[in-house]
Design an enzyme around this catalytic site. Sequence first.
Site, PDB file in Angstrom:
ATOM      1  N   ARG A 168      55.551 -15.704  25.963  1.00 20.05           N
ATOM      2  CA  ARG A 168      55.949 -14.285  26.085  1.00 20.05           C
ATOM      3  C   ARG A 168      55.756 -13.562  24.756  1.00 20.05           C
ATOM      4  O   ARG A 168      55.313 -12.424  24.713  1.00 20.05           O
ATOM      5  CB  ARG A 168      57.405 -14.151  26.561  1.00 20.05           C
ATOM      6  CG  ARG A 168      57.899 -12.703  26.463  1.00 20.05           C
ATOM      7  CD  ARG A 168      59.104 -12.370  27.336  1.00 20.05           C
ATOM      8  NE  ARG A 168      60.157 -13.359  27.273  1.00 20.05           N
ATOM      9  CZ  ARG A 168      60.996 -13.538  26.242  1.00 20.05           C
ATOM     10  NH1 ARG A 168      60.901 -12.778  25.162  1.00 20.05           N
ATOM     11  NH2 ARG A 168      61.930 -14.472  26.288  1.00 20.05           N
ATOM     12  N   ASP A 172      45.685   8.279  26.941  1.00 18.70           N
ATOM     13  CA  ASP A 172      45.246   7.277  27.908  1.00 18.70           C
ATOM     14  C   ASP A 172      43.718   7.380  27.952  1.00 18.70           C
ATOM     15  O   ASP A 172      43.166   8.363  28.446  1.00 18.70           O
ATOM     16  CB  ASP A 172      45.872   7.583  29.275  1.00 18.70           C
ATOM     17  CG  ASP A 172      45.496   6.553  30.343  1.00 18.70           C
ATOM     18  OD1 ASP A 172      44.439   5.901  30.200  1.00 18.70           O
ATOM     19  OD2 ASP A 172      46.242   6.418  31.328  1.00 18.70           O
ATOM     20  N   TYR A 213      47.129  10.746  35.465  1.00 19.42           N
ATOM     21  CA  TYR A 213      47.099   9.697  36.488  1.00 19.42           C
ATOM     22  C   TYR A 213      48.389   9.724  37.324  1.00 19.42           C
ATOM     23  O   TYR A 213      49.495   9.811  36.757  1.00 19.42           O
ATOM     24  CB  TYR A 213      46.936   8.348  35.787  1.00 19.42           C
ATOM     25  CG  TYR A 213      46.901   7.159  36.701  1.00 19.42           C
ATOM     26  CD1 TYR A 213      45.801   6.910  37.507  1.00 19.42           C
ATOM     27  CD2 TYR A 213      47.968   6.263  36.754  1.00 19.42           C
ATOM     28  CE1 TYR A 213      45.771   5.819  38.350  1.00 19.42           C
ATOM     29  CE2 TYR A 213      47.936   5.160  37.590  1.00 19.42           C
ATOM     30  CZ  TYR A 213      46.835   4.955  38.394  1.00 19.42           C
ATOM     31  OH  TYR A 213      46.805   3.870  39.226  1.00 19.42           O
ATOM     32  N   LYS A 263      40.193  -1.395  34.457  1.00 19.00           N
ATOM     33  CA  LYS A 263      39.038  -0.550  34.739  1.00 19.00           C
ATOM     34  C   LYS A 263      37.837  -0.995  33.890  1.00 19.00           C
ATOM     35  O   LYS A 263      37.446  -2.136  33.977  1.00 19.00           O
ATOM     36  CB  LYS A 263      39.433   0.918  34.530  1.00 19.00           C
ATOM     37  CG  LYS A 263      40.822   1.276  35.112  1.00 19.00           C
ATOM     38  CD  LYS A 263      40.880   1.182  36.641  1.00 19.00           C
ATOM     39  CE  LYS A 263      42.303   1.263  37.207  1.00 19.00           C
ATOM     40  NZ  LYS A 263      43.137   2.367  36.773  1.00 19.00           N
TER      41      LYS A 263
END
Length: 379
Positions: A46, A170, A98, A195
């Site tokens: 983690r 972004d 978005y 993406k």
Amino acid sequence: MQFETRCVHVGVDKDSTYLSATTPIYPTSTFRWDDLKSHRGFDYTRSGNPTRKALEENLAALEGGIDCRATCTGMSAIAATMHMFQPGDHIIAGHDIYGGTYRLFDAVFRKMGIEFSFVRMGDPENVRKAMKSNTKCVWLETPSNPLLNIVDIAAICEVARKGGAISIADNTFLSPYLQRPFEHGCDIVVHSTTKYLNGHSDVVGGCVITRHKEHAERVSYIVNALGLGCSPFDAWLVLRGVKTLGPRMEAHQRGAMAVAEFLDSHARVEHVYYPGLKDHPQHDLAKRQQSGFGAMLSFDLKGGLPAVEKALSKMKMFQLAESLGGVESLIEYPDSMSHASMSEPARREAGISEKTLRVSVGIEHPDDLIADLKQALAE
Ligand SMILES: *Cc1c(COP(=O)(O)O)cnc(C)c1O
């Protein structure tokens, strides 16, 4: 090193044991300590993992940042940055960001006491007018989804800086190959690596890239504390995808330009939204701040929903699916798919009509893409 070379090499050549040419996957939750005082740099996945670290070094180098945290989704990267703020802080974001980001801001972080204003960022003056004494962040996304509006990154980051706020961009739609917000004064960059960075539609992931030491430390703390880091296997997939980012983006753009020009001259197409077309309202701005026009475009089809349904049912190569940035071409209907989480009035306000289709142009040969569109749009 030039950009394409960094894609292939940064973070990758690390296996001192066997000198493997690619980064090994370390599917382990924990790491042995040598003794009570020392370990080899990793103790628990983690908090850190060698495969994830390789990807983080690579992505930081591509955007020109000092640090990166690779997360399990794009949304978790965005959520990580929101945890830098506190109840009472005010954040300004674009009105056409978005849909998932809008939902996260409006329905989750607003409830936790953060204030949001959504403004039309096409005119930076609107951002200046929305700035308040408690404004801590300006959130921008360009080009926007699905109508490819472009905002002036340098102008907006300057407004933020003057008002004592940080700017976060972004950069998912263009990837660092085509746009690097840090070069225009931005403070933090996020991506959905799902993406273009991964580029093969086979993983969901995200990242936060920072350029100031205090932001790097805070984001790293938050990603570990919240447990947002991506799995070693996903990190490895994105690292593999990113090696071909440059050549892929070139092929994506070549196809997008051809498709945009074809649609633009088609009798049944009312309007094409693509910054590469000269009649796009921010064509000159896109030329100035991007090093290419990208491969996302939208268009309005005459005849509304019945015409849309008919055309979609005839598509053979273009797959009817959400998401974007993969090697295969996708087409989707924002009104009931990608932007369904917005209310109908909000969609209309943003310019999304019942005639609008969004396309993510893949890397197939442009002639095959055009042939598919031609037969699907034939009366
Ligand atoms: C897809 C996307 C996201 C969300 O990323 P996930 O990987 O789906 O969580 C955020 N911003 C933009 C611009 C996107 O396209």
